[in-house]
Design a protein around this motif. Structure first.
Motif, PDB file in Angstrom:
ATOM      1  N   LEU A 124      19.572   0.020  15.357  1.00 51.31           N
ATOM      2  CA  LEU A 124      19.127  -1.203  14.686  1.00 51.31           C
ATOM      3  C   LEU A 124      18.171  -0.894  13.542  1.00 51.31           C
ATOM      4  O   LEU A 124      18.005  -1.686  12.626  1.00 51.31           O
ATOM      5  CB  LEU A 124      18.427  -2.130  15.692  1.00 51.31           C
ATOM      6  CG  LEU A 124      19.275  -2.590  16.877  1.00 51.31           C
ATOM      7  CD1 LEU A 124      18.428  -3.333  17.895  1.00 51.31           C
ATOM      8  CD2 LEU A 124      20.406  -3.489  16.383  1.00 51.31           C
ATOM      9  N   LYS A 125      17.526   0.254  13.624  1.00 53.29           N
ATOM     10  CA  LYS A 125      16.514   0.613  12.648  1.00 53.29           C
ATOM     11  C   LYS A 125      16.856   1.984  12.074  1.00 53.29           C
ATOM     12  O   LYS A 125      17.372   2.839  12.787  1.00 53.29           O
ATOM     13  CB  LYS A 125      15.148   0.658  13.370  1.00 53.29           C
ATOM     14  CG  LYS A 125      13.987   0.208  12.523  1.00 53.29           C
ATOM     15  CD  LYS A 125      12.696   0.060  13.315  1.00 53.29           C
ATOM     16  CE  LYS A 125      11.594  -0.414  12.396  1.00 53.29           C
ATOM     17  NZ  LYS A 125      11.253   0.521  11.320  1.00 53.29           N
ATOM     18  N   ASN A 126      16.545   2.180  10.776  1.00 58.87           N
ATOM     19  CA  ASN A 126      16.902   3.443  10.131  1.00 58.87           C
ATOM     20  C   ASN A 126      15.968   4.595  10.475  1.00 58.87           C
ATOM     21  O   ASN A 126      16.341   5.748  10.356  1.00 58.87           O
ATOM     22  CB  ASN A 126      16.917   3.271   8.614  1.00 58.87           C
ATOM     23  CG  ASN A 126      18.020   2.323   8.176  1.00 58.87           C
ATOM     24  OD1 ASN A 126      19.063   2.234   8.833  1.00 58.87           O
ATOM     25  ND2 ASN A 126      17.785   1.596   7.103  1.00 58.87           N
ATOM     26  N   GLU A 127      14.709   4.267  10.819  1.00 58.43           N
ATOM     27  CA  GLU A 127      13.751   5.321  11.151  1.00 58.43           C
ATOM     28  C   GLU A 127      13.096   4.968  12.485  1.00 58.43           C
ATOM     29  O   GLU A 127      12.957   3.797  12.811  1.00 58.43           O
ATOM     30  CB  GLU A 127      12.634   5.426  10.097  1.00 58.43           C
ATOM     31  CG  GLU A 127      13.110   5.564   8.671  1.00 58.43           C
ATOM     32  CD  GLU A 127      13.356   4.216   7.998  1.00 58.43           C
ATOM     33  OE1 GLU A 127      12.842   3.203   8.519  1.00 58.43           O
ATOM     34  OE2 GLU A 127      14.073   4.176   6.989  1.00 58.43           O
ATOM     35  N   PRO A 128      12.683   6.001  13.238  1.00 56.12           N
ATOM     36  CA  PRO A 128      12.075   5.729  14.545  1.00 56.12           C
ATOM     37  C   PRO A 128      10.606   5.317  14.471  1.00 56.12           C
ATOM     38  O   PRO A 128       9.921   5.427  15.478  1.00 56.12           O
ATOM     39  CB  PRO A 128      12.265   7.046  15.298  1.00 56.12           C
ATOM     40  CG  PRO A 128      12.352   8.084  14.256  1.00 56.12           C
ATOM     41  CD  PRO A 128      12.911   7.437  13.034  1.00 56.12           C
ATOM     42  N   TRP A 129      10.091   4.812  13.299  1.00 55.74           N
ATOM     43  CA  TRP A 129       8.716   4.327  13.252  1.00 55.74           C
ATOM     44  C   TRP A 129       8.661   2.962  12.603  1.00 55.74           C
ATOM     45  O   TRP A 129       9.658   2.485  12.075  1.00 55.74           O
ATOM     46  CB  TRP A 129       7.806   5.285  12.474  1.00 55.74           C
ATOM     47  CG  TRP A 129       8.367   5.718  11.181  1.00 55.74           C
ATOM     48  CD1 TRP A 129       8.367   5.031   9.989  1.00 55.74           C
ATOM     49  CD2 TRP A 129       9.024   6.967  10.913  1.00 55.74           C
ATOM     50  NE1 TRP A 129       8.980   5.751   9.022  1.00 55.74           N
ATOM     51  CE2 TRP A 129       9.395   6.950   9.557  1.00 55.74           C
ATOM     52  CE3 TRP A 129       9.332   8.072  11.696  1.00 55.74           C
ATOM     53  CZ2 TRP A 129      10.081   8.024   8.964  1.00 55.74           C
ATOM     54  CZ3 TRP A 129      10.003   9.127  11.093  1.00 55.74           C
ATOM     55  CH2 TRP A 129      10.367   9.095   9.750  1.00 55.74           C
ATOM     56  N   LEU A 135       0.824  -1.216   0.000  1.00 56.08           N
ATOM     57  CA  LEU A 135       0.000   0.000   0.000  1.00 56.08           C
ATOM     58  C   LEU A 135       0.861   1.271   0.000  1.00 56.08           C
ATOM     59  O   LEU A 135       0.533   2.267  -0.651  1.00 56.08           O
ATOM     60  CB  LEU A 135      -0.912   0.018   1.233  1.00 56.08           C
ATOM     61  CG  LEU A 135      -2.107  -0.935   1.203  1.00 56.08           C
ATOM     62  CD1 LEU A 135      -2.891  -0.832   2.504  1.00 56.08           C
ATOM     63  CD2 LEU A 135      -3.017  -0.603   0.014  1.00 56.08           C
ATOM     64  N   LYS A 136       1.977   1.217   0.735  1.00 52.60           N
ATOM     65  CA  LYS A 136       2.870   2.380   0.771  1.00 52.60           C
ATOM     66  C   LYS A 136       3.435   2.670  -0.616  1.00 52.60           C
ATOM     67  O   LYS A 136       3.491   3.833  -1.033  1.00 52.60           O
ATOM     68  CB  LYS A 136       4.030   2.117   1.737  1.00 52.60           C
ATOM     69  CG  LYS A 136       3.661   2.147   3.205  1.00 52.60           C
ATOM     70  CD  LYS A 136       4.941   1.990   4.014  1.00 52.60           C
ATOM     71  CE  LYS A 136       4.661   1.658   5.453  1.00 52.60           C
ATOM     72  NZ  LYS A 136       5.919   1.399   6.188  1.00 52.60           N
ATOM     73  N   ARG A 137       3.866   1.625  -1.320  1.00 50.37           N
ATOM     74  CA  ARG A 137       4.430   1.849  -2.653  1.00 50.37           C
ATOM     75  C   ARG A 137       3.356   2.369  -3.606  1.00 50.37           C
ATOM     76  O   ARG A 137       3.603   3.271  -4.402  1.00 50.37           O
ATOM     77  CB  ARG A 137       5.048   0.557  -3.219  1.00 50.37           C
ATOM     78  CG  ARG A 137       6.167  -0.060  -2.398  1.00 50.37           C
ATOM     79  CD  ARG A 137       7.383   0.840  -2.197  1.00 50.37           C
ATOM     80  NE  ARG A 137       7.305   1.610  -0.965  1.00 50.37           N
ATOM     81  CZ  ARG A 137       7.645   1.143   0.248  1.00 50.37           C
ATOM     82  NH1 ARG A 137       8.088  -0.075   0.387  1.00 50.37           N
ATOM     83  NH2 ARG A 137       7.558   1.929   1.308  1.00 50.37           N
ATOM     84  N   ARG A 170      10.578   3.491   0.391  1.00 50.56           N
ATOM     85  CA  ARG A 170      10.939   2.589   1.474  1.00 50.56           C
ATOM     86  C   ARG A 170      11.321   3.400   2.709  1.00 50.56           C
ATOM     87  O   ARG A 170      12.103   4.351   2.606  1.00 50.56           O
ATOM     88  CB  ARG A 170      12.138   1.738   1.071  1.00 50.56           C
ATOM     89  CG  ARG A 170      12.656   0.913   2.225  1.00 50.56           C
ATOM     90  CD  ARG A 170      14.015   0.337   1.921  1.00 50.56           C
ATOM     91  NE  ARG A 170      14.499  -0.425   3.065  1.00 50.56           N
ATOM     92  CZ  ARG A 170      15.630  -1.118   3.053  1.00 50.56           C
ATOM     93  NH1 ARG A 170      16.361  -1.150   1.965  1.00 50.56           N
ATOM     94  NH2 ARG A 170      16.010  -1.763   4.126  1.00 50.56           N
ATOM     95  N   GLY A 171      10.751   3.005   3.848  1.00 53.15           N
ATOM     96  CA  GLY A 171      11.081   3.668   5.106  1.00 53.15           C
ATOM     97  C   GLY A 171      10.172   4.844   5.433  1.00 53.15           C
ATOM     98  O   GLY A 171      10.172   5.314   6.572  1.00 53.15           O
ATOM     99  N   ALA A 172       9.396   5.307   4.437  1.00 52.17           N
ATOM    100  CA  ALA A 172       8.476   6.417   4.718  1.00 52.17           C
ATOM    101  C   ALA A 172       7.441   5.977   5.745  1.00 52.17           C
ATOM    102  O   ALA A 172       7.092   4.802   5.814  1.00 52.17           O
ATOM    103  CB  ALA A 172       7.786   6.852   3.435  1.00 52.17           C
TER     104      ALA A 172
END
Ligand code: CTP
Ligand code: K
Ligand code: MG
Length: 181
Positions: free
Chosen positions: A176-181, A108-110, A116-118
């Protein structure tokens, strides 16, 4: 049922659906599920959904369900809370459903033009609930309706976004993760 017991049961019953996402973050990498394919001018799922991460997530969820099942009796005696052991098909529904929900969310995001990551507020926090609960109800109906009363489901809907935001913030701070969500 007292609120505290409802919260403990909701958390316990959802753990096999919570852990796959975190395991996928730790184990992720390698070949993306969509193999790099696009639909229109956008990726189908993106590089953030990999075979390795997905497999690790499902295995982690199943392993945790097995582990919790060993101790359900002891926890019941110690606390008086009616925490359940997991039927194998219920464990599968929770773990695989969580990964499937996350994958559908990426789809759904795409489609909505998000890279990616948004972030996608709401979907990010509840995607795995939306798929894991119905899938578990399908695969292991008797177990599901025994454990997931309306009270438990209500607690899950409130508790899950709070836990999701907290654990992802911690994973981000730990690098560990690129974004905080
Ligand atoms: N991951 C994975 N396989 C999955 C889910 C997650 O390998 N099925 C790994 C990837 O390394 C991913 C990371 O965990 O980048 C974080 O997961 P998530 O936030 O769900 O993915 P995003 O990178 O944000 O991608 P998207 O925008 O598609 O959600
Ligand atoms: K996600
Ligand atoms: Mg993400």
């Amino acid at each position: 049922m007292a609120l505290l017991e409802t919260i403990v049961i909701a958390f316990w019953a959802m753990l096999p659906a919570y852990v796959p996402n975190n395991a996928a973050v730790l184990a992720g990498g390698g070949r993306p599920i969509d193999g790099g394919r696009t639909w229109g001018d956008k990726r189908m799922l993106g590089d953030g959904k990999t075979w390795r991460g997905t497999a690790a997530g499902v295995v982690a969820g199943l392993a945790l369900a097995g582990f919790l099942s060993l101790f359900a009796g002891d926890v019941q005696s110690a606390t008086g809370f009616d925490v359940p052991a997991f039927e194998p098909l219920a464990a599968l529904g929770l773990a695989a459903g969580a990964m499937l929900g996350d994958i559908l969310a990426s789809f759904l995001k795409r489609r909505t033009g998000r890279q990616r990551g948004a972030m996608f507020p709401g979907l990010d926090q509840l995607d795995f609930v939306v798929v894991s609960l119905p899938l578990t109800a399908l695969l292991s109906s008797e177990w599901f309706f025994d454990v997931f009363t309306w009270e438990v489901i209500a607690v899950v809907v409130v508790l899950t976004p709070i836990l999701h935001v907290t654990t992802n913030m911690i994973a981000y701070k730990l690098g560990l993760k690129n974004e905080p969500w």
